[in-house]
Design a protein around this motif. Sequence first.
Motif, PDB file in Angstrom:
ATOM      1  N   ILE A   8      17.248 -13.789 -57.429  1.00  0.00           N
ATOM      2  CA  ILE A   8      17.665 -15.178 -57.248  1.00  0.00           C
ATOM      3  C   ILE A   8      18.558 -15.338 -56.025  1.00  0.00           C
ATOM      4  O   ILE A   8      19.193 -16.352 -55.839  1.00  0.00           O
ATOM      5  CB  ILE A   8      18.377 -15.734 -58.498  1.00  0.00           C
ATOM      6  CG1 ILE A   8      19.616 -14.913 -58.850  1.00  0.00           C
ATOM      7  CG2 ILE A   8      17.430 -15.792 -59.669  1.00  0.00           C
ATOM      8  CD1 ILE A   8      20.391 -15.475 -60.010  1.00  0.00           C
ATOM      9  N   TRP A  47      18.458 -20.860 -65.617  1.00  0.00           N
ATOM     10  CA  TRP A  47      17.373 -20.541 -64.693  1.00  0.00           C
ATOM     11  C   TRP A  47      16.182 -19.999 -65.486  1.00  0.00           C
ATOM     12  O   TRP A  47      16.081 -18.813 -65.783  1.00  0.00           O
ATOM     13  CB  TRP A  47      17.830 -19.502 -63.678  1.00  0.00           C
ATOM     14  CG  TRP A  47      17.008 -19.489 -62.422  1.00  0.00           C
ATOM     15  CD1 TRP A  47      15.675 -19.634 -62.317  1.00  0.00           C
ATOM     16  CD2 TRP A  47      17.504 -19.318 -61.097  1.00  0.00           C
ATOM     17  NE1 TRP A  47      15.267 -19.564 -61.009  1.00  0.00           N
ATOM     18  CE2 TRP A  47      16.374 -19.365 -60.238  1.00  0.00           C
ATOM     19  CE3 TRP A  47      18.764 -19.125 -60.545  1.00  0.00           C
ATOM     20  CZ2 TRP A  47      16.484 -19.215 -58.862  1.00  0.00           C
ATOM     21  CZ3 TRP A  47      18.877 -18.985 -59.185  1.00  0.00           C
ATOM     22  CH2 TRP A  47      17.749 -19.035 -58.340  1.00  0.00           C
ATOM     23  N   THR A  78      14.591 -26.295 -66.460  1.00  0.00           N
ATOM     24  CA  THR A  78      15.781 -25.858 -65.713  1.00  0.00           C
ATOM     25  C   THR A  78      16.684 -27.044 -65.395  1.00  0.00           C
ATOM     26  O   THR A  78      17.894 -27.011 -65.661  1.00  0.00           O
ATOM     27  CB  THR A  78      15.355 -25.135 -64.417  1.00  0.00           C
ATOM     28  OG1 THR A  78      14.747 -23.893 -64.754  1.00  0.00           O
ATOM     29  CG2 THR A  78      16.548 -24.881 -63.511  1.00  0.00           C
ATOM     30  N   MET A 168      15.847 -23.289 -57.364  1.00  0.00           N
ATOM     31  CA  MET A 168      15.789 -22.459 -58.565  1.00  0.00           C
ATOM     32  C   MET A 168      14.326 -22.186 -58.908  1.00  0.00           C
ATOM     33  O   MET A 168      13.820 -22.561 -59.964  1.00  0.00           O
ATOM     34  CB  MET A 168      16.537 -23.130 -59.715  1.00  0.00           C
ATOM     35  CG  MET A 168      18.022 -23.278 -59.430  1.00  0.00           C
ATOM     36  SD  MET A 168      18.979 -23.976 -60.800  1.00  0.00           S
ATOM     37  CE  MET A 168      19.071 -22.558 -61.915  1.00  0.00           C
ATOM     38  N   THR A 170      10.782 -20.733 -59.970  1.00  0.00           N
ATOM     39  CA  THR A 170      10.585 -20.358 -61.367  1.00  0.00           C
ATOM     40  C   THR A 170       9.827 -19.062 -61.585  1.00  0.00           C
ATOM     41  O   THR A 170       9.312 -18.831 -62.675  1.00  0.00           O
ATOM     42  CB  THR A 170       9.839 -21.492 -62.101  1.00  0.00           C
ATOM     43  OG1 THR A 170       8.573 -21.712 -61.448  1.00  0.00           O
ATOM     44  CG2 THR A 170      10.644 -22.767 -62.091  1.00  0.00           C
TER      45      THR A 170
END
Length: 203
Positions: A8, A47, A78, A168, A170
């Motif tokens: 991330i 997340w 999210t 963010m 996925t």
Amino acid sequence: KDKLMRNIGINNFMVKQGGEITGTYTEIIGYEFPIYTSKHTGRSYIWYYQNYGPWINNTNSNGTTITKAGCAMTSSATIASGYGDMRVPQWGLGTARFKKATSISKGCSGNTANGKNLSSSQIKEIQDWLFSGHEVLIHVDSGSKYTNNQHWMPLVDISEDGQYVYNMNTRTDYSDDKIGWCSIESLSIDVDCYHLINGLSGN
């Protein structure tokens, strides 16, 4: 956890100084998910991933799994988590979860570039929306570096200079340049549409 934090973009995060990966995880049926707190929205988001979690093999009526085509559900879950909606990714819980400050257009419903690059005014609209403390759901097509087909992504934060947004994304198997702080220029390529999120709809 170390693999998730690397994937991330935690190292890249500190450079842009936006929000914060709190180091806190939430556990769902034995799976752990990081939490990101956005500087501009003030909200904390779980997340979720379409290829990690107890829902990945859930199928829709066509037999398609969330792993294969669940980006809308995981992106929506999210963002919704930041508003206290803790329903996990599942078929049928997509963008209808939100109030949207967008119009209906070709492609998907939202502000549209009709499969082309975003204009400077559209980029500014996204920047201003993120600066005002809201989120954006963006949908890109195969000309984007973020997909070889089509893909939804949740944008929840913006750098102070407006040139980077917090994506963010996925999937845990994407490279670092497709997750976390991404240039808004790179996200403007081959966009089908985007939603300006304005809270939950109650659906």
